[in-house]
Scaffold this active site. Structure first.
Site, PDB file in Angstrom:
ATOM      1  CB  CYS A  35      -0.897  -0.018   1.234  1.00  0.00           C
ATOM      2  SG  CYS A  35      -2.002   1.394   1.376  1.00  0.00           S
ATOM      3  CG  HIS A  75      -5.548  -2.585  -1.356  1.00  0.00           C
ATOM      4  ND1 HIS A  75      -4.584  -3.225  -0.615  1.00  0.00           N
ATOM      5  CD2 HIS A  75      -5.251  -1.260  -1.286  1.00  0.00           C
ATOM      6  CE1 HIS A  75      -3.755  -2.319  -0.111  1.00  0.00           C
ATOM      7  NE2 HIS A  75      -4.129  -1.119  -0.514  1.00  0.00           N
ATOM      8  CD  GLU A  76      -6.636   1.334  -3.923  1.00  0.00           C
ATOM      9  OE1 GLU A  76      -6.798   2.361  -3.216  1.00  0.00           O
ATOM     10  OE2 GLU A  76      -5.547   0.742  -4.000  1.00  0.00           O
ATOM     11  CG  HIS A 116      -7.425   2.697   1.156  1.00  0.00           C
ATOM     12  ND1 HIS A 116      -6.659   3.011   2.257  1.00  0.00           N
ATOM     13  CD2 HIS A 116      -6.592   2.069   0.282  1.00  0.00           C
ATOM     14  CE1 HIS A 116      -5.420   2.584   2.060  1.00  0.00           C
ATOM     15  NE2 HIS A 116      -5.354   2.003   0.884  1.00  0.00           N
TER      16      HIS A 116
END
Length: 193
Positions: free
Chosen positions: A107, A149-150, A153
């Site tokens: 990341c 993954h995004e 966030h």
């Protein structure tokens, strides 16, 4: 304009982000700056919290995974080749499908830390593009992984949250150093005060 990347420890990385509307101020410029920042920092995805905005916006360019790993037979055989380049606004993952599989993730907000993370192989996601057209699509392989993954966030989660407690404890010193600005990277970062 290249934006600084928020480092581990910045409060915005732990916020559940808010939806935005088409009249969000300077949205087109923000998206343009985020693409420039993504490519400058050699990432494959970038979420708004990583540029200090608590909004539900992220970018994914999984084509780079395939382009930059042409000699890796495993990568070249993923079902989502050649990948995608997309903007995701107000995204909501509707369904996770398939078996979980491990892949070594990193990341931009947690530089020089890479860990094997298990994620489902397929997702169904609803989102708006940069023109605020609504889409519901299914993604798999590496593209699904980058999106997850995004997406994490904008939900206030980080990939290290999936690690076993002992492994996370072993990384704590590195994480503390990152939050104190004791890390050297080739891109601009913003550290907690």
């Amino acid at each position: 304009m290249i934006l600084p990347i928020t480092a581990y420890g910045m409060p915005v990385l732990r916020k559940v982000c808010r939806d935005i509307s088409p009249d969000y101020p300077d949205l087109e410029k923000l998206i343009e700056d985020m693409w420039e920042t993504l490519y400058y920092s050699n990432g494959v995805g970038l979420a708004a919290p990583q540029v200090n905005r608590d909004i539900r916006l992220f970018l994914v360019d999984s084509t780079q995974v395939f382009d930059n790993n042409e000699d890796d037979d495993e990568v070249q055989h993923y079902p989502d080749k050649p990948g995608i380049k997309k903007v995701f606004i107000n995204a909501k993952i509707l369904n996770y499908e398939g078996r979980e599989w491990a892949y070594n993730e990193g990341c931009l907000s947690i530089p020089k830390v890479r860990e094997d993370i298990n994620r489902p192989e397929t997702i169904v996601i609803e989102y708006y593009d940069e023109a605020f057209n609504k889409h519901t699509e299914t993604f798999n392989g590496l593209t699904a992984r980058v999106i997850q993954h995004e997406y994490d966030h904008i939900e206030g989660k980080l990939f290290i949250d999936y690690l076993k407690p002992l492994r996370k404890k072993m990384l704590q010193r590195k994480l503390n150093d990152i939050s104190k600005g004791k890390v050297s990277v080739d891109y601009r970062m913003m550290f907690p005060k």
